[in-house]
Design a protein around this motif. Structure first.
Motif, mmCIF file in Angstrom:
data_model
loop_
_atom_site.group_PDB
_atom_site.id
_atom_site.type_symbol
_atom_site.label_atom_id
_atom_site.label_comp_id
_atom_site.label_asym_id
_atom_site.label_seq_id
_atom_site.Cartn_x
_atom_site.Cartn_y
_atom_site.Cartn_z
ATOM 1 N N VAL A 1 1.971 7.990 6.120
ATOM 2 C CA VAL A 1 2.199 7.837 7.561
ATOM 3 C C VAL A 1 1.680 6.487 8.049
ATOM 4 N N LYS A 2 0.497 6.082 7.606
ATOM 5 C CA LYS A 2 -0.053 4.789 8.018
ATOM 6 C C LYS A 2 0.810 3.635 7.522
ATOM 7 N N ARG A 3 1.319 3.771 6.313
ATOM 8 C CA ARG A 3 2.172 2.700 5.792
ATOM 9 C C ARG A 3 3.449 2.586 6.611
ATOM 10 N N GLN A 4 4.032 3.731 6.975
ATOM 11 C CA GLN A 4 5.250 3.703 7.789
ATOM 12 C C GLN A 4 4.973 3.115 9.165
ATOM 13 N N LEU A 5 3.821 3.440 9.765
ATOM 14 C CA LEU A 5 3.472 2.862 11.060
ATOM 15 C C LEU A 5 3.257 1.359 10.957
ATOM 16 N N ASN A 6 2.637 0.908 9.868
ATOM 17 C CA ASN A 6 2.461 -0.527 9.672
ATOM 18 C C ASN A 6 3.805 -1.231 9.512
ATOM 19 N N ASP A 7 4.742 -0.591 8.799
ATOM 20 C CA ASP A 7 6.072 -1.177 8.646
ATOM 21 C C ASP A 7 6.781 -1.291 9.993
ATOM 22 N N LEU A 8 6.634 -0.237 10.821
ATOM 23 C CA LEU A 8 7.231 -0.297 12.150
ATOM 24 C C LEU A 8 6.578 -1.374 13.001
ATOM 25 N N GLY A 9 5.260 -1.555 12.834
ATOM 26 C CA GLY A 9 4.572 -2.604 13.578
ATOM 27 C C GLY A 9 5.058 -3.989 13.183
ATOM 28 N N ARG A 10 5.251 -4.209 11.895
ATOM 29 C CA ARG A 10 5.769 -5.503 11.443
ATOM 30 C C ARG A 10 7.208 -5.701 11.925
ATOM 31 N N GLN A 11 7.957 -4.595 11.954
ATOM 32 C CA GLN A 11 9.344 -4.683 12.433
ATOM 33 C C GLN A 11 9.370 -5.075 13.906
ATOM 34 N N ASP A 12 8.472 -4.472 14.721
ATOM 35 C CA ASP A 12 8.423 -4.828 16.137
ATOM 36 C C ASP A 12 7.964 -6.268 16.332
ATOM 37 N N LEU A 13 7.085 -6.730 15.435
ATOM 38 C CA LEU A 13 6.564 -8.087 15.571
ATOM 39 C C LEU A 13 7.633 -9.128 15.260
ATOM 40 N N ASP B 1 9.924 1.307 -4.039
ATOM 41 C CA ASP B 1 8.997 1.577 -5.145
ATOM 42 C C ASP B 1 7.729 2.256 -4.643
ATOM 43 N N GLU B 2 7.261 1.804 -3.451
ATOM 44 C CA GLU B 2 6.050 2.422 -2.925
ATOM 45 C C GLU B 2 6.306 3.885 -2.571
ATOM 46 N N ASN B 3 7.484 4.128 -1.945
ATOM 47 C CA ASN B 3 7.830 5.520 -1.633
ATOM 48 C C ASN B 3 7.934 6.360 -2.896
ATOM 49 N N TYR B 4 8.564 5.783 -3.905
ATOM 50 C CA TYR B 4 8.710 6.514 -5.167
ATOM 51 C C TYR B 4 7.348 6.811 -5.771
ATOM 52 N N ASN B 5 6.445 5.817 -5.713
ATOM 53 C CA ASN B 5 5.111 6.034 -6.283
ATOM 54 C C ASN B 5 4.347 7.088 -5.496
ATOM 55 N N ASP B 6 4.495 7.032 -4.150
ATOM 56 C CA ASP B 6 3.808 8.039 -3.334
ATOM 57 C C ASP B 6 4.355 9.436 -3.607
ATOM 58 N N MET B 7 5.681 9.556 -3.707
ATOM 59 C CA MET B 7 6.260 10.854 -4.005
ATOM 60 C C MET B 7 5.860 11.328 -5.390
ATOM 61 N N ASP B 8 5.789 10.362 -6.325
ATOM 62 C CA ASP B 8 5.362 10.734 -7.674
ATOM 63 C C ASP B 8 3.924 11.243 -7.660
ATOM 64 N N ARG B 9 3.082 10.583 -6.834
ATOM 65 C CA ARG B 9 1.699 11.049 -6.717
ATOM 66 C C ARG B 9 1.640 12.429 -6.064
ATOM 67 N N LEU B 10 2.486 12.641 -5.061
ATOM 68 C CA LEU B 10 2.513 13.950 -4.415
ATOM 69 C C LEU B 10 2.945 15.038 -5.389
ATOM 70 N N LEU B 11 3.973 14.735 -6.180
ATOM 71 C CA LEU B 11 4.422 15.719 -7.168
ATOM 72 C C LEU B 11 3.348 15.978 -8.211
ATOM 73 N N SER B 12 2.680 14.890 -8.629
ATOM 74 C CA SER B 12 1.610 15.045 -9.616
ATOM 75 C C SER B 12 0.468 15.881 -9.051
ATOM 76 N N ASN B 13 0.134 15.615 -7.754
ATOM 77 C CA ASN B 13 -0.928 16.403 -7.124
ATOM 78 C C ASN B 13 -0.525 17.864 -6.995
ATOM 79 N N SER B 14 0.777 18.094 -6.700
ATOM 80 C CA SER B 14 1.250 19.479 -6.603
ATOM 81 C C SER B 14 1.156 20.185 -7.947
ATOM 82 N N GLU B 15 1.498 19.461 -9.019
ATOM 83 C CA GLU B 15 1.380 20.060 -10.351
ATOM 84 C C GLU B 15 -0.077 20.370 -10.676
#
Length: 211
Positions: A80-92, A108-122
């Motif tokens: 969520v923080k990364r997405q908010l930072n991306d929106l902030g840079r977009q507004d800037l 790639d970052e989204n993929y890595n985060d999802m991979d971490r989420l899946l790994s944490n779920s496992e």
């Protein structure tokens, strides 16, 4: 009425479900802000569950509550923080398309985060299975121990019944012996009295003959 562990658990899962649904859809600033609020509520639920588990003295629940923050809330909060930072840079820098454009490398970052989420779920599933297995072993051991204790109690009860029967038999024997002793004592007293009377009669008879 104070909420219990299960109530906080339901609220926690409901918050996470809403957050994941928001992140799966249009990630606007409003939805991301709502995700931040829900993450804070979920964090409060996890802290409350940990406190209740510590009061109950349940180490499994204490460990599970601690893992929730690292396993679920941490990765989602970073996303969520990364997405908010991306929106902030977009507004800037401005967005000519009027829609959200992910910066380079965000896939790639989204993929890595999802991979971490899946790994944490496992990991969560493995931990849950391990907890279930440990609980089953503890339950089986408890049942076996209770079975042994029941056998010991039954054996002890049998010994007590046998002892009670022996005591009753001994009481009967003692009463019989006491009765026999009383009769023998009375008989001996009668014999002594009779012998005394015979001696007295013999003495009187001897005195009379001398006269």
């Amino acid at each position: 009425m104070a909420a219990c562990y299960d109530d906080y658990d339901r609220d926690y899962n409901a918050h996470l479900q809403k957050i994941r649904s928001y992140l799966a859809g249009n990630r606007s600033r409003q939805t991301l802000s709502e995700c931040e609020r829900l993450l804070e509520e979920a964090r409060k639920c996890a802290s409350a569950m940990q406190g209740l588990a510590e009061v109950e003295g349940n180490p499994n629940r204490v460990m599970e509550s601690k893992q929730r923050i690292e396993r679920d809330i941490g990765p989602l909060s970073r996303e969520v923080k990364r997405q908010l930072n991306d929106l902030g840079r977009q507004d800037l820098f401005g967005d000519t398309t009027g829609t959200y454009q992910a910066p380079n490398g965000s896939f790639d970052e989204n993929y890595n985060d999802m991979d971490r989420l899946l790994s944490n779920s496992e990991d969560m599933l493995r931990n849950s299975l391990q907890l279930c297995s440990d609980s089953e072993e503890v339950g089986t051991s408890t049942l076996l121990q209770m079975g042994r204790q029941r056998e010991q109690l039954e054996t002890t009860s049998g010994h007590i019944d046998a002892t009670r029967s022996a005591v009753e038999q001994a009481s009967v024997v003692l009463r019989s012996m006491g009765s026999k002793a009383f009769r023998n004592k009375a008989f001996l007293k009668g014999v002594i009295v009779l012998m005394g009377l015979l001696n007295l009669w013999a003495f009187v008879h001897m005195v009379r003959r001398r006269q």
